[in-house]
Design a protein around this motif. Sequence first.
Motif, PDB file in Angstrom:
ATOM      1  N   ALA A  74     -87.749  23.108  -4.807  1.00 40.51           N
ATOM      2  CA  ALA A  74     -87.166  24.103  -6.330  1.00 40.51           C
ATOM      3  C   ALA A  74     -87.821  25.079  -6.465  1.00 40.51           C
ATOM      4  N   ALA A  75     -89.633  25.193  -5.196  1.00 40.25           N
ATOM      5  CA  ALA A  75     -90.105  26.753  -5.946  1.00 40.25           C
ATOM      6  C   ALA A  75     -90.005  27.569  -4.574  1.00 40.25           C
ATOM      7  N   VAL A  76     -89.374  27.003  -3.801  1.00 47.98           N
ATOM      8  CA  VAL A  76     -88.768  28.344  -2.415  1.00 47.98           C
ATOM      9  C   VAL A  76     -87.399  28.299  -3.012  1.00 47.98           C
ATOM     10  N   ASN A  77     -86.445  27.857  -3.551  1.00 45.23           N
ATOM     11  CA  ASN A  77     -84.752  28.610  -4.125  1.00 45.23           C
ATOM     12  C   ASN A  77     -85.144  29.067  -5.537  1.00 45.23           C
ATOM     13  N   GLY A  78     -85.685  28.306  -6.444  1.00 46.57           N
ATOM     14  CA  GLY A  78     -86.050  29.648  -7.424  1.00 46.57           C
ATOM     15  C   GLY A  78     -87.215  30.350  -7.906  1.00 46.57           C
ATOM     16  N   VAL A  79     -88.047  30.254  -7.495  1.00 47.17           N
ATOM     17  CA  VAL A  79     -88.938  31.089  -7.339  1.00 47.17           C
ATOM     18  C   VAL A  79     -88.978  32.731  -7.518  1.00 47.17           C
ATOM     19  N   ALA A  80     -87.373  33.802  -6.122  1.00 45.22           N
ATOM     20  CA  ALA A  80     -87.319  34.397  -6.141  1.00 45.22           C
ATOM     21  C   ALA A  80     -86.571  34.764  -7.775  1.00 45.22           C
ATOM     22  N   PHE A  81     -85.819  34.122  -8.259  1.00 47.32           N
ATOM     23  CA  PHE A  81     -85.411  34.541  -9.547  1.00 47.32           C
ATOM     24  C   PHE A  81     -85.285  34.721 -10.627  1.00 47.32           C
ATOM     25  N   CYS A  82     -87.217  33.898 -11.086  1.00 45.08           N
ATOM     26  CA  CYS A  82     -87.887  33.806 -11.748  1.00 45.08           C
ATOM     27  C   CYS A  82     -88.851  35.089 -11.391  1.00 45.08           C
ATOM     28  N   GLY A  83     -88.972  35.925 -10.504  1.00 42.40           N
ATOM     29  CA  GLY A  83     -89.433  37.827  -9.641  1.00 42.40           C
ATOM     30  C   GLY A  83     -88.375  38.436 -10.653  1.00 42.40           C
ATOM     31  N   THR A  84     -87.571  38.052  -9.996  1.00 40.97           N
ATOM     32  CA  THR A  84     -85.461  38.902 -10.544  1.00 40.97           C
ATOM     33  C   THR A  84     -85.426  38.789 -11.862  1.00 40.97           C
ATOM     34  N   LEU A  85     -85.469  37.828 -12.254  1.00 40.03           N
ATOM     35  CA  LEU A  85     -85.191  38.244 -13.977  1.00 40.03           C
ATOM     36  C   LEU A  85     -86.384  39.206 -14.796  1.00 40.03           C
TER      37      LEU A  85
END
Length: 526
Positions: A74-85
Motif C-alpha cells: 500500500a505504501a509503495v503503490n500509494g505514496v506517490a499519489f499522496c505526494g501528487t495530491l
Amino acid sequence: MVGTQQQPLQVLNALDVAKTQWYHFTAIIIAGMGFFTDAYDLFCISLVTKLLGRIYYTVPGSPTPGILPPNVSAAVNGVAFCGTLSGQLFFGWLGDKMGRKKVYGMTLMMMVLCSLASGLSFGHTPKTVMGTLCFFRFWLGFGIGGDYPLSATIMSEYANKKTRGAFIAAVFAMQGFGILAGGLIAIVISSVFRTRFPSPAYAVDPVASVPPQADYVWRIILMFGSVPAGVTYYWRLKMPETARYTALVAKNAKQAAADMSKVLQVEITEEQAKAMESKDESQYGLFSSEFVRRHGKHLLGTTMTWLLLDIAFYSQNLFQKDIFSAVGWIPKAKTMSALDELYKIARAQTLIALCGTVPGYWFTVGLIDIIGRFWIQMVGFFMMSAFMLGLAIPYEHWTTSGNHIGFVVMYAFTFFFANFGPNSTTFIVPAEIFPARLRSTCHGISAASGKVGAIIGSFGFLYLAQNPDPAKADHGYPPGIGVRNSLFLLAGCNILGLLFTFLVPESKGKSLEEMSGENESNGTSV
C-alpha cells in the motif's frame, strides 16, 4: 457598459481566433513530456512490485515466491499519489500567485531528481530499501502534482478557442505513451537480463529463480523516468508566460504584448494589452460568496466527476496484473522465475495500453471539438459502467479456460472509454471554466480530488478484490468481496460520475472569458 468593454474583448478575441501555428505543437510536446513522465513514473511501479516482493520478502522454504506485505504494498503503490495530491494543491495555488512559467521549471526538476533518487537505496535491508523508495516517490509525486494544473492552464491560455480542447487533450494523451513506454522499457530490460542471467522457475530452485542482478532491473526501470523530463527541461524554461496571466493577473501590459508577439503570430499592441488589464473588475476570491454563486456548482461538478472516475480508473490500472493472474492470463508465480514474471506482466500491460489506452486518448483529441466535452464524458461514464457490468455479471464465464481473450477485450474497452471519455475531459474542463486568477488553483483542487479517488481505488481495490474465502486470499490480506463484487462497485461509481456530469458546463467553441464570466464587469454582461 458595452462600449467600455468592446476593446478588451477584441484583444482576447485575437488570441481566440489566432490560426493554429507551429508554436502550439511545440507547447503540446513541452507540456506533454511532463505527462509522459507522470504516467511512466506512476504506472511503472505497478510493474516492479512483484519483483520487489521476490527479492526482499521471499521466506526460505515457502512453496510460493515472496510478495510485498499489505502495508508495504500500500505504501509503495500509494505514496506517490499522496505526494501528487499535495503537489496539485500547492503548485496550483502557486501558479496563480507567481505565474505559470516561474513554477513550471520547478516541477520538472523535482521529477528528474526524484526519478533518479527512487532507484537508489540507503542500505540493503527490506526496511531501508522500501523506506528510501517511499520517501523519494512521495517527492516525485509532489512534482508530478504540480504538472497537472500548470500544463492544463498554460495550454488552455495559449490555444485558440476552435482547437483548444484538442490541444489540452493532446497534452494529456501523452500519458498513454508514458504507460506504453513503462511497459516497453520493462520488457526490454527484463529480456536483456533474462538472456544474460538465465534462471529456473521458483518451483525448481527458489533461490536461483531470483538472480542477484534482478536488483538492478527495478532500479533501472524507475530511474529511466528521468530521461524524457530531463530532455524537455531547457525548452520549458524558454516558454514565455501566457498573455492572459501577464495582462489579466500580473497587470503587465507591455510584457504580455511582447511575449505573445514573440511566439505566436498575433500582434498585440501595448494599448490593446492595457485594455486587457481592466477586465473583470470584481476581483472576488475563491472563498467568496460571489465565487460560490458563479462557479460553486462547476467546482463541485469537476471535483466529483474526477474523484469518481479515478476510483474506477486507478483500481483497474494499478492492479491489472492481479486481474490477469485471476483469469489465468499470467501463469502461477511459482512456475516462473522473477524476471520471467516481470516480462509477462509488462507484456500484458503493454498489450492493454496499445489496444485500449492509447487509442482512447487520441479519439478524444480528434473529436472533442466536434462532439464536445459533455457528451464525451457522459458516453464514457455510461460505457465504462456497461463494460464493467459485462465483466462482473458473467464473471464465472470469463474465468473458465478458453474465455480469457474475451475478458481481456472487454477489459480493454473499459480503458478505451475511460480515455475517450472522463479520464480526458475531467482534465480539460477545469482549465477552461474558471477565471484566470483562480484557474490554476481550481484545476489543482479538481485534480487533487481525483487523486483522493486514486488513493481510494488503489488501496480499496487491493483489499476489496481479495477472495472471500480466507484460505484463498493473498498471504497477509484479510478476505475481501472478490473481483466480481469489486467490479459491481466500480460500475456504481461510474453511474454516479455520469450524474455529476450534469453540473459541468459545455465549453466547446467558447472563449475562456465567456466561460469564466470575465467578459462581465460588475455582474453586467456585454
